[in-house]
Write a protein that holds these residues in place. Structure first.
Motif, short mmCIF file in Angstrom:
data_model
loop_
_atom_site.label_atom_id
_atom_site.label_comp_id
_atom_site.label_asym_id
_atom_site.label_seq_id
_atom_site.Cartn_x
_atom_site.Cartn_y
_atom_site.Cartn_z
N LYS A 37 0.82 -1.22 0.00
CA LYS A 37 0.00 0.00 0.00
C LYS A 37 0.85 1.27 0.00
O LYS A 37 0.50 2.27 -0.63
N LYS A 38 1.99 1.20 0.64
CA LYS A 38 2.88 2.36 0.64
C LYS A 38 3.39 2.64 -0.77
O LYS A 38 3.39 3.78 -1.24
N PHE A 39 3.79 1.58 -1.48
CA PHE A 39 4.26 1.74 -2.86
C PHE A 39 3.13 2.25 -3.75
O PHE A 39 3.32 3.12 -4.60
N LEU A 40 1.92 1.70 -3.54
CA LEU A 40 0.75 2.07 -4.33
C LEU A 40 0.49 3.56 -4.29
O LEU A 40 0.28 4.20 -5.32
N TYR A 41 0.54 4.15 -3.09
CA TYR A 41 0.18 5.56 -2.97
C TYR A 41 1.35 6.51 -3.26
O TYR A 41 1.14 7.69 -3.50
N LEU A 42 2.55 5.96 -3.28
CA LEU A 42 3.70 6.77 -3.67
C LEU A 42 3.89 6.76 -5.18
O LEU A 42 4.35 7.73 -5.76
N HIS A 43 3.53 5.63 -5.80
CA HIS A 43 3.80 5.46 -7.23
C HIS A 43 2.51 5.62 -8.02
O HIS A 43 1.88 4.65 -8.43
N LYS A 44 2.09 6.87 -8.22
CA LYS A 44 0.90 7.14 -9.01
C LYS A 44 1.21 8.17 -10.09
O LYS A 44 1.97 9.12 -9.86
N SER A 45 0.63 7.94 -11.26
CA SER A 45 0.94 8.82 -12.39
C SER A 45 -0.15 8.68 -13.45
O SER A 45 -1.22 8.14 -13.19
N TYR A 46 0.13 9.17 -14.65
CA TYR A 46 -0.80 9.07 -15.76
C TYR A 46 -0.50 7.81 -16.58
O TYR A 46 0.58 7.22 -16.46
N PRO A 47 -1.46 7.34 -17.42
CA PRO A 47 -1.31 6.05 -18.09
C PRO A 47 -0.03 5.85 -18.90
O PRO A 47 0.60 4.79 -18.78
N ALA A 48 0.38 6.81 -19.71
CA ALA A 48 1.56 6.61 -20.56
C ALA A 48 2.82 6.40 -19.73
O ALA A 48 3.71 5.63 -20.11
N ARG A 49 2.93 7.07 -18.59
CA ARG A 49 4.09 6.90 -17.70
C ARG A 49 4.08 5.49 -17.09
O ARG A 49 5.11 4.82 -17.02
N LEU A 50 2.89 5.04 -16.66
CA LEU A 50 2.79 3.70 -16.10
C LEU A 50 3.05 2.62 -17.15
O LEU A 50 3.57 1.55 -16.82
N ASN A 51 2.70 2.91 -18.40
CA ASN A 51 3.03 1.96 -19.48
C ASN A 51 4.52 1.68 -19.49
O ASN A 51 4.96 0.52 -19.57
N GLN A 52 5.31 2.74 -19.45
CA GLN A 52 6.76 2.59 -19.48
C GLN A 52 7.27 1.87 -18.24
O GLN A 52 8.14 1.00 -18.31
N ASP A 53 6.73 2.24 -17.09
CA ASP A 53 7.14 1.59 -15.84
C ASP A 53 6.84 0.10 -15.89
O ASP A 53 7.62 -0.72 -15.39
N PHE A 54 5.72 -0.25 -16.49
CA PHE A 54 5.33 -1.66 -16.59
C PHE A 54 6.23 -2.41 -17.58
O PHE A 54 6.73 -3.50 -17.29
N LEU A 55 6.44 -1.81 -18.75
CA LEU A 55 7.25 -2.46 -19.78
C LEU A 55 8.70 -2.63 -19.34
O LEU A 55 9.36 -3.61 -19.69
N PHE A 56 9.21 -1.67 -18.55
CA PHE A 56 10.58 -1.75 -18.05
C PHE A 56 10.65 -2.45 -16.69
O PHE A 56 11.70 -2.46 -16.06
N ARG A 57 9.50 -2.99 -16.24
CA ARG A 57 9.40 -3.77 -15.00
C ARG A 57 9.81 -2.98 -13.76
O ARG A 57 10.35 -3.53 -12.81
N ARG A 58 9.55 -1.67 -13.79
CA ARG A 58 9.73 -0.88 -12.58
C ARG A 58 8.54 -1.06 -11.65
O ARG A 58 8.60 -0.72 -10.47
N ILE A 59 7.42 -1.55 -12.22
CA ILE A 59 6.27 -1.96 -11.41
C ILE A 59 5.90 -3.38 -11.83
O ILE A 59 6.18 -3.81 -12.95
N ASP A 60 5.27 -4.11 -10.91
CA ASP A 60 4.86 -5.49 -11.19
C ASP A 60 3.49 -5.56 -11.84
O ASP A 60 3.19 -6.52 -12.55
N ALA A 61 2.65 -4.57 -11.57
CA ALA A 61 1.28 -4.63 -12.05
C ALA A 61 0.65 -3.24 -12.01
O ALA A 61 1.19 -2.31 -11.40
N GLY A 62 -0.51 -3.12 -12.66
CA GLY A 62 -1.25 -1.87 -12.65
C GLY A 62 -2.29 -1.89 -13.75
O GLY A 62 -2.35 -2.82 -14.56
N PHE A 63 -3.14 -0.87 -13.77
CA PHE A 63 -4.08 -0.71 -14.88
C PHE A 63 -3.31 -0.05 -16.03
O PHE A 63 -3.04 1.15 -16.00
N ILE A 64 -2.96 -0.86 -17.00
CA ILE A 64 -2.11 -0.44 -18.10
C ILE A 64 -2.97 -0.10 -19.32
O ILE A 64 -3.95 -0.80 -19.60
N SER A 65 -2.60 0.94 -20.06
CA SER A 65 -3.31 1.28 -21.29
C SER A 65 -3.43 0.04 -22.17
O SER A 65 -2.48 -0.73 -22.30
#
Length: 247
Positions: A28-56
């Motif tokens: 939960k700490k990571f969840l609320y610290l790591h929030k952004s807009y979809p295109a940024r999370l896309n990159q984080d997901f593809l580069f495996r900086r995050i394990d999961a999320g609502f991805i475009s």
């Protein structure tokens, strides 16, 4: 477990659900610290900086192919209110690869605007075209704007998806007041907006997603890829090396 959060009103029900879901304090700490807009999370997901999320959806194509996507998404069947086109010269929205691609698929011209900024534009009764509405008129299928995808911890995220899809979420009044203050949009309007969005992916939603992927292939629209970014980086490094070698 590193979960990336889209910081938009369209995921307010999931935010409420995950707050009460039994996870570790670290999650939960990571969840609320790591929030952004979809295109940024896309990159984080593809580069495996995050394990999961609502991805475009466009970036979730590979997760879809590899069965690393759940049956939860951000879906509209017709008007969505928060993915719109403004009557301005053509311009992409840096916050969303999927909405930019949808604009191309629908052969529309204008300025793409998404998320809470788009919702505020509509709330102020300014001119726009709703791309969710145009998609439904053309295909008679829902449009999946994003999907809960994961790189690992399959059982954990599939369980979250299953329980979220079964849950009826009521947004507390105090949270609606917070959303109103932050977004400058009336809380009653926010509730009306959220009625346009649902989250469970069934047969029709999958069919709509597959139709979108087919259109991307047909129109040769590139999907966000880790490989492309690495290639770009390698080319820059190679050019720099060549310049040094020629000196």
């Amino acid at each position: 477990m590193r979960f990336g959060k889209i910081d938009y009103l369209n995921l307010a029900p999931f935010d409420i659900f995950i707050k009460s879901y039994p996870t570790t304090s670290g999650f939960k700490k990571f969840l609320y610290l790591h929030k952004s807009y979809p295109a940024r999370l896309n990159q984080d997901f593809l580069f495996r900086r995050i394990d999961a999320g609502f991805i475009s959806s466009i970036a979730g194509y590979y997760a879809h192919q590899k069965k690393l996507a759940t049956k939860s998404g951000i879906i509209a069947k017709g008007d969505v209110w928060s993915v719109i086109l403004l009557p301005n010269p053509s311009k992409k929205d840096y916050q969303s690869a999927t909405s930019n691609a949808l604009c191309e698929v629908l052969k529309l011209k204008g300025e793409v605007l998404i998320g809470d900024r788009a919702l505020l534009h509509r709330y102020q009764e300014k001119e726009h075209i709703d791309m969710g509405k145009i998609w439904f008129q053309k295909h008679q299928l829902p449009f999946v704007f994003g999907r809960l995808c994961f790189n690992k911890h399959k059982k954990f995220y599939e369980k979250i998806s299953l329980e979220f899809n079964q849950k009826k979420i009521k947004i507390p009044y105090y949270l609606l007041q917070q959303y109103e203050t932050k977004s400058q949009i009336d809380k009653k309007y926010i509730l009306r907006y959220l009625k346009n969005i649902y989250y469970k992916i069934g047969k029709k939603e999958l069919l709509g997603l597959q139709r979108f992927y087919r259109e991307l292939l047909f129109k040769q629209i590139q999907k966000p890829m880790r490989f492309h970014s690495l290639t770009k980086s390698s080319n820059i490094h190679s050019q720099h090396h060549d310049k040094n070698a020629s000196k």
